[in-house]
Each structure stands twice: as structure tokens, then as C-alpha cells.
Design an enzyme around this catalytic site. Structure first.
Site, short mmCIF file in Angstrom:
data_model
loop_
_atom_site.label_atom_id
_atom_site.label_comp_id
_atom_site.label_asym_id
_atom_site.label_seq_id
_atom_site.Cartn_x
_atom_site.Cartn_y
_atom_site.Cartn_z
CB SER A 145 5.47 -29.10 -47.55
OG SER A 145 5.44 -28.31 -48.71
CG ASP A 220 8.28 -32.95 -53.97
OD1 ASP A 220 7.59 -32.18 -54.64
OD2 ASP A 220 8.36 -32.93 -52.73
CG HIS A 253 5.21 -32.25 -51.88
ND1 HIS A 253 6.44 -31.89 -51.36
CD2 HIS A 253 4.31 -31.38 -51.34
CE1 HIS A 253 6.29 -30.85 -50.56
NE2 HIS A 253 5.01 -30.52 -50.52
N1 LIG Z 1 -2.34 -27.60 -54.32
C1 LIG Z 1 -0.96 -27.22 -54.15
C2 LIG Z 1 -0.18 -28.29 -53.45
C3 LIG Z 1 -0.71 -28.56 -52.08
C4 LIG Z 1 0.07 -29.64 -51.38
O1 LIG Z 1 0.75 -30.47 -51.99
N2 LIG Z 1 -0.04 -29.63 -50.07
C5 LIG Z 1 0.69 -30.57 -49.27
C6 LIG Z 1 1.65 -29.82 -48.37
S1 LIG Z 1 2.55 -28.60 -49.29
C7 LIG Z 1 -0.28 -31.36 -48.40
O2 LIG Z 1 0.11 -31.85 -47.36
N3 LIG Z 1 -1.54 -31.45 -48.81
C8 LIG Z 1 -2.58 -32.06 -48.00
C9 LIG Z 1 -2.77 -33.55 -48.18
O3 LIG Z 1 -2.14 -34.15 -49.06
O4 LIG Z 1 -3.55 -34.12 -47.39
C10 LIG Z 1 -0.33 -26.92 -55.49
O5 LIG Z 1 -0.42 -27.78 -56.39
O6 LIG Z 1 0.25 -25.85 -55.62
#
Ligand SMILES: N[C@@H](CCC(=O)N[C@@H](CS)C(=O)NCC(=O)O)C(=O)O
Length: 275
Positions: A145, A220, A253
Site C-alpha cells: 500500500s 480491494d 486490501h
Molecule cells: N483506515 C484506513 C485504511 C487503513 C489500512 O487499510 N491500512 C493498511 C495499509 S494501507 C494496513 O496495513 N493496516 C494495518 C493492518 O491491517 O494491520 C481507511 O479506511 O482509510
């Protein structure tokens, strides 16, 4: 430098370290997986950059990368995603400030003093790792990401520094996608400044021909508006780069997706690092 954690894992050791970083003017944490092969001699390194809302912990706890690193004899270094600590600037929202560095070197106040994660990831961290751990100077880089964007811009801005680059669900054109808020804040209002840190713009202008491995889930929720692999495809065609893009049916995602394909990425980097 202090070791915060050490866990036996697939015959090697997953460690977490903290040190005072110059680039970001704060204490930084990073994960290091040392595979069993380091007992016999130094191993090459795969740097892995994580996404929004992550620390150095998410990837090492959720991806299952250690199993593949142990199989192929790669050291995995996984830094935190932004500067952190008292006085580090932040702002409202997940896509700016803490855990949302976008791996650029910010030029605008108040970010410019500490949001210098590019210098940290490309220069300071490898120098530290190569001084203190049983590693060679063969490096590759990957990310998820925002970290996929980070991996692409690190490789594109520093030709020859990495043997290979890959990404899982990358933010392909940060200035047009998920970085629309952070880029003007960190880099100012002039779009010319954004182009130096946008993977698609860099791909169009690069003289070096890159080979990219990219995986992307087709379920995603961020695909069309924030990740934009269609722009990556166009930029690779325009710049003459080879893109091996796998659209994975049904995957979203998160880390279930990352865990499903991280083995392919480790194998890909292992073959480049051992060539
Ligand atoms: N909360 C965010 C998305 C955050 C998200 O999906 N983060 C990903 C990377 S972009 C992640 O790795 N989150 C941490 C996890 O799942 O442990 C939104 O909905 O805008």
C-alpha cells in the site's frame, strides 16, 4: 541502539530494535528477521515498507514472512512508517502525519524537520543494518500500500541501489490517489514537486528500465480511487518498464491478502539477490 524484542522463529530470530535516528530526529524502531543461514555467513537483505496506520509490528506479526525468509536465507528489515514521539507533528486523518509519512523527505513546515523517511529508509537504516548485523550489501525492497509506493520511489530515485523491487496493493500514483492530502502538506502546492515523489511520474521519466512484480486484490475497496493500478500499467508502458501485475480475484486490501502472496515476493527477491 537497543534490542526490544527477540523471538525464535522458523529456526532464526525475529528481533525489534530501537535507535536514535538522525534523519527523523527521533527514536525509530525497526524489525529484523535473521534467518538460520546467518549462522554460516552474511545474508542479503529485503527491506519491507508497511502501509498507513502500521508500525514495524503489523508486518512481522501478520504476514508470515519469516517462514519464507528462512527458506531462502534472506534477512528482512521492516522499519516503522513515520517518525514518532513527543513533539512529532500530526494532523487529523489516517492519511497524513503519524504512520503516514509516504516515505518522502518533506520540505514544508512543520513536517520538514522530522518527516524525512526517504533519507532514513534509503541511507541511514541500511548503513546501520550493514554495520551491526550479519548482512551483505545486496539489497532489495518491497512494500504494501503506502509502503508499495515507498518501495517503488526508493528504487526509482536510486538506480542500482536495489537488486529488485516489488509491491503488494501499492498506491501507484500518490499525488493523484491516497496521497492527495499528504503531498501538498509535505511538499508544497507546486505539482512539479510532487512528480519527484510519485511512482508513475518517476516511471515515465526514468532512463533505467525496471522490472516490477505487483500483486493486487480485485476486491480491494481502495483499488479504483486510491491505488490506481491502471495508472501504473500506463506509466510502465510509456516508460518501457516490465510490469508483472497479478490481479487476484476475491482478495481485499489487508494482511490476509499480504500473507497469501508474500511467499511469491520473497522468492522473487531471493532469485535477484542471489543471482
Ligand atoms: N483506515 C484506513 C485504511 C487503513 C489500512 O487499510 N491500512 C493498511 C495499509 S494501507 C494496513 O496495513 N493496516 C494495518 C493492518 O491491517 O494491520 C481507511 O479506511 O482509510
Amino acid at each position: 541502539m537497543r534490542r526490544l524484542e527477540s523471538h525464535a522463529c522458523f529456526g532464526g530470530t525475529q528481533e525489534v530494535w530501537a535507535h536514535d535516528a538522525t534523519s527523523t530526529a527521533c527514536e525509530m524502531r525497526f524489525g529484523v528477521y535473521l534467518p538460520p543461514q546467518v549462522q554460516a555467513g552474511p545474508c542479503p537483505v529485503l527491506y519491507f515498507l508497511s502501509g498507513l496506520t502500521c508500525t514495524e509490528q503489523n508486518f512481522i506479526q501478520k504476514s508470515g514472512v519469516q517462514r519464507y525468509a528462512a527458506e531462502h536465507g534472506l534477512v528482512i528489515v521492516s522499519p516503522d512508517t513515520s517518525p514518532r514521539g513527543d513533539g512529532v507533528p500530526d494532523a487529523e486523518g489516517d492519511d497524513i502525519g503519524l504512520s503516514a509519512s509516504f516515505y518522502v523527505d518533506a520540505t514544508q513546515a512543520p513536517w520538514s524537520a522530522q518527516y524525512r523517511m526517504h533519507a532514513y529508509v534509503v541511507q541511514e537504516l541500511p548503513a546501520l543494518v550493514e554495520q551491526h548485523f550479519p548482512v551483505t550489501d545486496a539489497r532489495s525492497i518491497a512494500g504494501h500500500s503506502m509502503g508499495g509506493h515507498g518501495a517503488l520511489i526508493c528504487a526509482l530515485r536510486h538506480p542500482g541501489r536495489y537488486r529488485s523491487v516489488s509491491a503488494l496493493a501499492p498506491i501507484c500514483s500518490a499525488s493523484r490517489g491516497w496521497g492527495r492530502k499528504a503531498f501538498p502538506a509535505y511538499l508544497g502546492d507546486d505539482p512539479d514537486a510532487w512528480r519527484e515523489w510519485d511512482a508513475c511520474d518517476l516511471l515515465r521519466g526514468s532512463h533505467d528500465r525496471l522490472s516490477l512484480l505487483v500483486d493486487q486484490g480485485d476486491a480491494d475497496p481502495f483499488l479504483a480511487e486510491r491505488l490506481q493500478p491502471d495508472l501504473l500499467q500506463k506509466a510502465c508502458t510509456a516508460g518501457g518498464h516490465t510490469l508483472d501485475l497479478h490481479l487476484r480475484p476475491g482478495y481485499d486490501h489487508g494482511f490476509y491478502f499480504v500473507a497469501s502472496f508474500i511467499g511469491d515476493h520473497v522468492a522473487y527477491h531471493a532469485s535477484a539477490l542471489k543471482a
